[in-house]
Design a protein around this motif. Structure first.
Motif, PDB file in Angstrom:
ATOM      1  N   GLY A  97      12.916  -1.670  -8.819  1.00  0.00           N
ATOM      2  CA  GLY A  97      12.658  -2.444  -7.608  1.00  0.00           C
ATOM      3  C   GLY A  97      11.210  -2.378  -7.146  1.00  0.00           C
ATOM      4  N   ASP A  98      10.421  -1.450  -7.675  1.00  0.00           N
ATOM      5  CA  ASP A  98       9.002  -1.371  -7.282  1.00  0.00           C
ATOM      6  C   ASP A  98       8.186  -2.329  -8.152  1.00  0.00           C
ATOM      7  OD1 ASP A  98       9.747   0.675  -5.609  1.00  0.00           O
ATOM      8  OD2 ASP A  98       9.138   2.267  -7.001  1.00  0.00           O
ATOM      9  N   SER A  99       7.085  -2.840  -7.587  1.00  0.00           N
ATOM     10  CA  SER A  99       6.247  -3.759  -8.357  1.00  0.00           C
ATOM     11  C   SER A  99       5.344  -2.981  -9.311  1.00  0.00           C
ATOM     12  CB  SER A  99       5.387  -4.588  -7.406  1.00  0.00           C
ATOM     13  OG  SER A  99       4.400  -5.263  -8.157  1.00  0.00           O
ATOM     14  N   LEU A 100       5.245  -3.507 -10.538  1.00  0.00           N
ATOM     15  CA  LEU A 100       4.344  -2.881 -11.514  1.00  0.00           C
ATOM     16  C   LEU A 100       2.879  -3.151 -11.184  1.00  0.00           C
ATOM     17  CD1 LEU A 100       6.182  -3.523 -14.927  1.00  0.00           C
ATOM     18  CD2 LEU A 100       6.055  -1.405 -13.607  1.00  0.00           C
ATOM     19  N   GLU A 158      -3.410  -2.085  -9.717  1.00  0.00           N
ATOM     20  CA  GLU A 158      -4.168  -1.755  -8.492  1.00  0.00           C
ATOM     21  C   GLU A 158      -4.768  -0.355  -8.596  1.00  0.00           C
ATOM     22  OE1 GLU A 158      -1.187  -2.456  -5.514  1.00  0.00           O
ATOM     23  OE2 GLU A 158      -1.244  -4.618  -5.920  1.00  0.00           O
ATOM     24  N   ALA A 159      -4.028   0.561  -9.230  1.00  0.00           N
ATOM     25  CA  ALA A 159      -4.497   1.955  -9.336  1.00  0.00           C
ATOM     26  C   ALA A 159      -5.329   2.185 -10.589  1.00  0.00           C
ATOM     27  CB  ALA A 159      -3.291   2.896  -9.347  1.00  0.00           C
ATOM     28  N   ALA A 184       0.121   6.291 -10.171  1.00  0.00           N
ATOM     29  CA  ALA A 184       1.244   5.440  -9.741  1.00  0.00           C
ATOM     30  C   ALA A 184       2.548   6.034 -10.251  1.00  0.00           C
ATOM     31  CB  ALA A 184       1.075   4.017 -10.270  1.00  0.00           C
ATOM     32  N   ALA A 185       3.572   5.935  -9.419  1.00  0.00           N
ATOM     33  CA  ALA A 185       4.907   6.406  -9.812  1.00  0.00           C
ATOM     34  C   ALA A 185       5.885   5.351  -9.332  1.00  0.00           C
ATOM     35  CB  ALA A 185       5.198   7.764  -9.184  1.00  0.00           C
TER      36      ALA A 185
END
Ligand SMILES: NC(=O)C1=CN([C@@H]2O[C@H](COP(=O)(O)OP(=O)(O)OC[C@H]3O[C@@H](n4cnc5c(N)ncnc54)[C@H](OP(=O)(O)O)[C@@H]3O)[C@@H](O)[C@H]2O)C=CC1
Ligand SMILES: O=C(O)C1=N[C@H](C(=O)O)C[C@H](O)C1
Length: 251
Positions: free
Chosen positions: A38-41, A46-47, A33-34
């Motif tokens: 504004g992106d959901s943690l 999930e990863a 994950a990167a």
């Protein structure tokens, strides 16, 4: 052997983008994950990320760590600007998640860590000491996390050796002229276009000056330290302050 599942938070920043490249290039790691502002943690859970690298901003780091620690995701943190209050909050969060490790590394540069190590050794031999840190003008915090840690290390060594306070006859000064005082040590912060990350530790005694200087010329120089932290943090639950705990520095 299965690869370590690594996420980078702050992935579009100067350090974060470098960390993304370093993790992708490491044979024993997988970048799962990167995320950026504004992106959901949730992408981390999930990863099934095992370790998160946190390289954002002093205002964002605590929220990101709260998310990781609550979910048992180890964290390797380069973000600076820590205070005693924030550290206490992090320790409380970690106490509720035994088994989870957080590394706070004010500097991932091997030379910077050695500078602090040598400064600890030199501290008791000189009457005076001051720190000058020099950085790019986009840096959010001052003084740098490295300078704060360096001052604490030197002050601790001087206390242990019973050194008296250092001489300073200043009675009249323009505000700020003598820098900030961290644990009794003056720290001066320069912000200058063209610089990356630099620090000078100046020790003075009658008739001699001893200087320890470190220069990070680019952010790739921090990546061996970031990768070392990722590889080792799972073995060390709780809070670890400083990458030196994962290095054999000897005496
Ligand atoms: N320990 C070490 O060796 C080093 C530590 N640092 C420290 O690392 C931190 C980052 O430095 P640097 O890369 O230069 O800074 P940058 O500003 O280049 O990068 C920070 C990134 O984090 C993003 N961001 C801000 N808030 C959030 C959030 N809530 N969630 C996710 N992403 C977020 C920013 O987005 P946006 O651009 O939209 O604001 C930006 O992309 C600083 O605290 C710095 O002091 C730096 C170098 C070495
Ligand atoms: O913001 C930076 O660039 C850096 N931050 C860290 C700090 O505050 O000490 C590490 C390094 O000096 C670069």
């Amino acid at each position: 052997m299965s690869k370590l599942r690594v996420a980078v938070i702050g992935a579009r920043g100067r350090m974060g983008s470098e960390a993304v490249r370093a993790v992708e290039a490491a044979d024993d790691m997988e970048l799962v994950a990167a995320v950026g502002r504004g992106d959901s943690l949730d992408a981390l859970t999930e990863a099934k990320a095992q370790v998160a690298v946190e390289l954002t901003h002093p205002d964002a780091v605590m929220g990101n760590l709260a998310f990781c620690v609550e979910r048992g995701i180890h964290a390797v943190v380069g973000t600076t600007g820590w205070t005693e209050e924030r550290l206490a909050e992090l320790r409380t969060r970690l106490a509720d998640s035994p088994g989870t490790g957080v590394l706070l590394a004010p500097n991932f540069g091997i030379g910077a860590i050695l500078s602090m190590h040598f400064a600890r050794q030199a501290a008791r031999f000189f009457e005076s000491v001051e720190i000058v840190e020099l950085h790019h003008p986009n840096k959010a915090d001052a003084p740098s996390g490295t300078a704060v840690r360096t001052a604490e290390v030197i002050a601790g060594a001087r206390r242990a050796a019973g050194c008296p306070p250092q001489p300073d006859a200043t009675t009249t000064a323009l505000e700020g002229a003598r820098g900030a005082t961290v644990d009794g040590i003056p720290v001066h912060a320069v912000r200058l276009r063209g610089l990356v990350a630099h620090q000078e530790i100046l020790f003075g005694e009658e008739g001699e000056v001893f200087t320890i200087r470190h220069d990070a010329m680019n952010r790739a120089s921090f990546m061996p330290g970031v990768l070392l932290g990722i590889r080792r943090i799972g073995e060390r639950p709780g809070l670890t302050q400083g990458l030196e705990h994962f290095m054999d520095l000897g005496g």
